[in-house]
Write an enzyme that holds these catalytic residues in place. Structure first.
Site, mmCIF file in Angstrom:
data_model
loop_
_atom_site.group_PDB
_atom_site.id
_atom_site.type_symbol
_atom_site.label_atom_id
_atom_site.label_comp_id
_atom_site.label_asym_id
_atom_site.label_seq_id
_atom_site.Cartn_x
_atom_site.Cartn_y
_atom_site.Cartn_z
ATOM 1 N N GLU A 133 -15.212 -71.059 65.730
ATOM 2 C CA GLU A 133 -15.561 -71.272 67.129
ATOM 3 C C GLU A 133 -14.449 -72.054 67.821
ATOM 4 O OE1 GLU A 133 -19.876 -71.743 68.567
ATOM 5 O OE2 GLU A 133 -19.079 -73.762 68.455
ATOM 6 N N ASP A 168 -17.959 -73.465 60.997
ATOM 7 C CA ASP A 168 -18.350 -74.407 62.043
ATOM 8 C C ASP A 168 -17.713 -75.743 61.673
ATOM 9 O OD1 ASP A 168 -19.677 -75.499 64.282
ATOM 10 O OD2 ASP A 168 -21.296 -76.216 62.994
ATOM 11 N N ASP A 223 -25.331 -76.775 60.550
ATOM 12 C CA ASP A 223 -23.928 -76.355 60.588
ATOM 13 C C ASP A 223 -23.721 -75.047 59.822
ATOM 14 O OD1 ASP A 223 -22.584 -79.125 61.608
ATOM 15 O OD2 ASP A 223 -24.182 -79.499 60.165
#
Length: 164
Positions: free
Chosen positions: A67, A7, A140
């Site tokens: 992502e 992340d 996170d």
């Protein structure tokens, strides 16, 4: 398969590694790389890069997932997250680790079964999926585990159809 989820962020880059064997997921390790707010931006990126390289060398993931960048209203935030994402992609490419990218909607659907899941629902599903006593912190790190779980669930299908 040992999957590393990332992340990206400049202040905090969450990471998590899961192992997926015979349909079973197991947490290997999870954490976050952090940089001080007052540190010059290029030095922050270098610190993230070095930290991620150390994690890759220590935990030896087979594959990685990041992502896809979501462009919100704050352009400056999107730019700095994009730079942190670039650092992660570089570290993974240099280590020869295949990288897969997932949209936030795909991660939510894979982990929670619902594309509209909120942050708390996602964190709880990460906890339940991995059989953890508590939700990983910081947020996170839990987000990175969700990305790794998404990839662990998705990778076998990608391989079956020659898309990996």
């Amino acid at each position: 398969m040992r999957a590393l989820g990332i992340d990206p962020g400049t202040a905090t880059m969450g990471w998590g590694i899961v192992e997926f064997n015979n349909g079973h997921l197991r947490l290997i390790d999870v954490g976050a790389l952090t940089t001080p707010a007052g540190m010059p931006h290029p030095e922050r990126l270098l610190q993230l890069y070095n930290g991620l390289r150390a994690i890759i060398e220590r935990l030896r993931p087979d594959t990685a997932a990041v992502e896809e960048l979501f462009f919100g209203k704050n352009v400056n935030t999107a730019l700095t997250v994009g730079q942190a994402r670039g650092v992660a992609l570089l570290a993974l490419a240099q280590a020869g680790i295949p990288v897969h990218e997932y949209k936030p909607l795909a991660v939510k659907q894979a982990v929670a079964g619902y594309g509209g899941a909120d942050k708390r629902q996602m964190q709880e599903m990460v906890r339940l999926t991995l059989g953890l006593a508590t939700i990983p912190r910081p947020d996170d790190a839990a987000d990175a585990l969700a990305i790794a779980i998404c990839h662990a669930y998705t990778a076998p299908t990608l391989q079956r159809f020659g898309l990996s």
